[in-house]
Design an enzyme around this catalytic site. Sequence first.
Site, PDB file in Angstrom:
ATOM      1  N   SER A 215       0.758  -1.320  -0.032  1.00 26.88           N
ATOM      2  CA  SER A 215      -0.010   0.008   0.072  1.00 26.88           C
ATOM      3  C   SER A 215       0.931   1.226   0.026  1.00 26.88           C
ATOM      4  O   SER A 215       1.710   1.537  -0.865  1.00 26.88           O
ATOM      5  CB  SER A 215      -1.007  -0.126   1.246  1.00 26.88           C
ATOM      6  OG  SER A 215      -2.091   0.902   0.952  1.00 26.88           O
ATOM      7  N   ASP A 437      -8.629  -4.944  -5.560  1.00 32.40           N
ATOM      8  CA  ASP A 437      -8.484  -4.244  -4.320  1.00 32.40           C
ATOM      9  C   ASP A 437      -9.067  -2.853  -4.370  1.00 32.40           C
ATOM     10  O   ASP A 437      -9.152  -2.266  -5.252  1.00 32.40           O
ATOM     11  CB  ASP A 437      -6.912  -3.960  -4.712  1.00 32.40           C
ATOM     12  CG  ASP A 437      -6.221  -3.321  -3.410  1.00 32.40           C
ATOM     13  OD1 ASP A 437      -7.047  -2.588  -2.592  1.00 32.40           O
ATOM     14  OD2 ASP A 437      -4.789  -3.430  -3.277  1.00 32.40           O
ATOM     15  N   HIS A 465      -6.998  -6.106  -0.209  1.00 32.46           N
ATOM     16  CA  HIS A 465      -5.900  -5.293  -0.403  1.00 32.46           C
ATOM     17  C   HIS A 465      -4.565  -5.769   0.209  1.00 32.46           C
ATOM     18  O   HIS A 465      -4.579  -6.375   1.399  1.00 32.46           O
ATOM     19  CB  HIS A 465      -6.225  -3.943   0.541  1.00 32.46           C
ATOM     20  CG  HIS A 465      -5.443  -2.939   0.580  1.00 32.46           C
ATOM     21  ND1 HIS A 465      -4.840  -2.237  -0.522  1.00 32.46           N
ATOM     22  CD2 HIS A 465      -4.903  -2.276   1.737  1.00 32.46           C
ATOM     23  CE1 HIS A 465      -4.043  -1.573  -0.100  1.00 32.46           C
ATOM     24  NE2 HIS A 465      -4.000  -1.322   1.244  1.00 32.46           N
TER      25      HIS A 465
END
Length: 497
Positions: A215, A437, A465
């Site tokens: 991320s 995602d 995710h």
Amino acid sequence: MKKPIATFLLGALVLTACSTGGTSAPTAENGTAGTAGTASTASTVAWSTCTDLVGPDGKPFTPGPGVECGKLPVPLDHGEPGGEKIDLALIRVKATGDRLGSLVFNFGGPGASGVDSLAMSATAFAKLGTRYDLVSFDPRGVDRSAGVTCGNEFAEIMASDADADQDALLKEFVQACRRESGKVLPHVGTVNAAKDLDLLRAALGDERLNYVGFSYGTHLGAVYATHFPKNVGRFVLDSAFDPSVTFEERAVIQATGFDQALRAFAEDCVAKSCELGDTPAAVVKTVEDFVEGLKTEPVKVGDRELTFWLGQLAVITPLYAKQSWPMLEQATAAARKGNATILLALADAYTGRRPDGTYNTMMTSLQAINCADYAERPTAAQMERTNERVKKIFPVLSFDGVTSGGCEHWPVRGDDEARRIDATGSAPIVVVGGKGDPATPFRWATSLTAKLKTAVLVTYEGEGHGAYLTGDACVMKTVNAYVIDGKVPAAGTTCAA
């Protein structure tokens, strides 16, 4: 990136989801000489027993064997390498087999504690841990590493209702941040964290940095590769974020991602007999109506309330991972009957609220880092336009009446250096993007891959995710083969759901 209410939430939901060796001088941004703005010699790390780890419930956490913690002094101001220092908090899980070196992790945020995250998740990387010391850290401005604190004002924002003067609350929050963390605020941000990362590489005794970023960690990794391309080792950027997009683009793209995740949840829920509706459309409407209703009727939970802003976070939190979908069904069904305990707990997990009512630095660090990384300061008109677009896509994340993007009153001017990505000259970088995602939608994986210029894209067709963290065998095999054996995935590599 994460943010509660529009000032924190919009455009920042993205980013969530530790051997001592000899030292070497950190190399320059071209990887060949000392870099202006970094220390000319590397410090060493004194490793010892971890004493202050915190679990997801906010309580003390005891790690397994082979886990050590340490500190690395780095310049507060990289422009003055001989000046005041701050300590970066580190964690290391020693390799269980024939050691290749260190593998450094960033788990997202910006603002997540890498120390706590690795302590809790090390078993997920057991295969990588056979050949590498697994290392993580709290980036500057986060938690133990001169973490940004802002008094109790953040708690007041989270407890406020939809009719509160959000801009007034934000101004009070900013004043508290300046008062409590004014010294560090000018020196946070992803470019500074990347320079710290190179000092960490040197302190670990590694000629090149081996790195896994999730991320926001993909942003940090991409900035590192841009500034230190010759120091890039085996790099994996999972759940990629493209920092070049504007505030409005981020908000709209993420709203689209979470809308798709909610609809996928609804289809799955109905297929298994769902308490929230008989059709996917009915389930989506139930969730959206429930959150909207919190604007006028918050749900009491003991001496607290599940407000609209907390309800937003409570709903999106389980959408990050398919494994959490059943919790969204159960929690929403219970809240509609007056018991919002689980939903409030989900919101608290997102914001880093501790059992005693205080907060860790997750959200305050996030605000400081985001404001440093972007020169953009959306106007009230831009906020209104963005809100109208978001409401049409995913009304759960609407922010009626909020006129500030979060950084308008921030005491430090941001710049766009962290938005520049070009890793020309680096070793191959593996970017992993998930088709399902919600927080870092797949289009960012494709655009970041192109901007890096040295990257290959691995596509995961499933939900969630953080593709590696889903436990998907194909993704794990592909990443492990690259990190351990140096086998770069073929162009077009795809892992089915």
